[in-house]
Design a protein around this motif. Sequence first.
Motif, short mmCIF file in Angstrom:
data_model
loop_
_atom_site.label_atom_id
_atom_site.label_comp_id
_atom_site.label_asym_id
_atom_site.label_seq_id
_atom_site.Cartn_x
_atom_site.Cartn_y
_atom_site.Cartn_z
N SER A 25 0.93 -1.50 -0.04
CA SER A 25 0.01 0.00 -0.01
C SER A 25 1.00 1.53 -0.25
N GLY A 26 -0.06 2.75 -0.07
CA GLY A 26 0.98 3.35 -0.10
C GLY A 26 1.53 4.58 -0.67
N ARG A 27 2.73 5.03 -0.97
CA ARG A 27 3.90 5.46 -2.29
C ARG A 27 5.12 4.82 -1.73
N PHE A 28 5.93 4.75 -2.98
CA PHE A 28 7.28 5.12 -3.30
C PHE A 28 7.97 5.14 -4.37
N TYR A 29 8.92 5.50 -4.27
CA TYR A 29 9.95 6.00 -4.90
C TYR A 29 11.30 5.37 -5.20
N PHE A 30 11.92 4.92 -6.03
CA PHE A 30 12.99 4.65 -6.52
C PHE A 30 13.61 4.78 -7.74
N GLU A 31 15.00 5.13 -7.73
CA GLU A 31 15.83 5.38 -9.17
C GLU A 31 17.14 4.79 -9.12
N VAL A 32 16.72 4.11 -10.80
CA VAL A 32 17.86 2.76 -11.54
C VAL A 32 18.48 3.74 -12.04
N GLN A 33 20.23 3.78 -11.94
CA GLN A 33 21.12 4.27 -13.25
C GLN A 33 21.09 3.44 -14.28
N VAL A 34 20.29 3.50 -15.40
CA VAL A 34 20.77 2.37 -16.63
C VAL A 34 21.55 2.92 -17.34
N ASN A 35 21.84 4.01 -17.64
CA ASN A 35 22.92 4.39 -18.63
C ASN A 35 23.91 3.23 -19.34
N ARG A 36 24.20 2.84 -17.55
CA ARG A 36 25.90 1.70 -18.49
C ARG A 36 25.03 0.13 -19.12
N TRP A 37 23.74 -0.10 -19.60
CA TRP A 37 23.19 -1.08 -19.92
C TRP A 37 22.85 -0.84 -21.65
#
Length: 528
Positions: A405-417
């Motif tokens: 439930s609720g809200r969540f946020y995350f980040e992913v560094q994608v320029n290496r793939w």
Amino acid sequence: MSAASCLLTEDQFLCSICLDVFTDPVTLSCGHNFCNKCITEHWDVNVPNQCPNCNKVFYIRPELRVNTFISEMAAQFRQSVQQKTSSSSSEQQAAKPGEVPCDVCTGTKLKALKSCLVCLASYCETHLEPHLTMSGLKRHQLIDPVENLEGRVCTNHDKLLELFCKTDQVCVCMLCTYSDHKAHDVVPLKEEYEGKKAELKETEAEIQQMIQKRRLKLQEIKRSVELSKERADRETAEGVQAFTALKESVERGQAEFIRTIKEKQRRREKQAEDFIKELEQEISELKKRSSEVEQLSVSEDHLHLIQSFSSLNTAPPTKDWLKVDIRPLSHKGTVVRAVIQLEQTLSKQLKKFFENELKRVQQYAVDVTLDPDIVHPKPTQSNDKKQVNERYVCRCVLSKQSFPSGRFYFEVQVNRWSMWTLGVTTKSNVKGRITLSPKNGFWTLCLKQRGGYHVSTDPSVLLPLKSQPEKVGVFVDYEEGLVSFYDVDTAALIYSFTGYPFRDELHPFFSPCNNHTQGPTHSSDSEE
């Protein structure tokens, strides 16, 4: 004797155990009086034998004898009370609907005061008197008035139901224990009553606890509605402010566009006015010369014609109007410039809006780690369990954390793939061959092998991104059914899934690939 009894108070004729007028009173050596039955039953369950009033101990249970003096006094007192109550019997009211009527009354049935479990009848105040005065009836068990007294009697043996069979969970009489309920677990009705009463107290406590929990939940929901309204009002105000700014930008662009068009038209009209005046002046001069030529051409004066010919033959200075081109104005360039300028203004406004929006969702940032037990197929992880080893890429892996439930946020560094897929899904979906789509429980953004950014709609959609994101932020609002992807460096919204009714716990989902792989282990319906 009667006169003496009238001088005594009611408390002096009450047994301190049953709190009723003495029945067969006995006197202990300490001087205190009790009903014979009351003190006997009291000593049967309490050891040692003590006086309930002064706690004097009797190491040998005394032989109890009825105190005839006190018995007579109590009888006279009881009779006196009954006479008083009988004198007020005329004030008794008839039994109303829902009240238990007297079984003895003829004609108008009065309201019953007690029911007798021995006689199986209910009595009003008047007809109850024998049970209070006659020694044979005084031993009967009286209770508050109840209906259907026949239901308290065993239909097989016509005896009072005074026992409870725990084996069959029914009320029985004494004779039942020798027939149908022989060898069953049978206890006195009072004992079962006390047990059931204790259970009811526990049930009542549980119910009260449930009520309390629901009241707290009710307060929580009401508070949630209040917070939701506050948030809705705040976000509405922010949205109105943003749209007002966009509207003002459009209106300013429109006003500037109209002003530019009008200014160009004004300049063209002024130019045309000047040309018209100049042409009219030349036409006037030419008409004058034409008139002079016509007059000279009809002259018969040879000398005058020859002398005037040279001056008339020289044309006055005029403009080469063939080189003057007056065409209707085209405002396409103006429109294009106005639209480009408006687009630039709106882009600035949108960038500012999404920068604020990204800052808002980043408040719900969580620290995501990979779960070695939720991998398909299982890759090698780094020691900190926050990245996947490049030697074992093109695998699908879930986070260790789940969000119900609720809200969540995350980040992913994608320029290496060179290829990657990220988003959210449920743990149960990562089995066998994976097809990415919301109907299969996947809300993802991916960069494919042949280029192009796609979202896992059904069918998937190619996104025309102006720049390649190096870091992607993912925001989820579980209750709103929202999954949004952001380009963190440019603060631009890439795509949003909206209106999905999440039911299971969500896990952040990763599937990175490099140039040395043959393709991901997952598939998409629009896979090239």
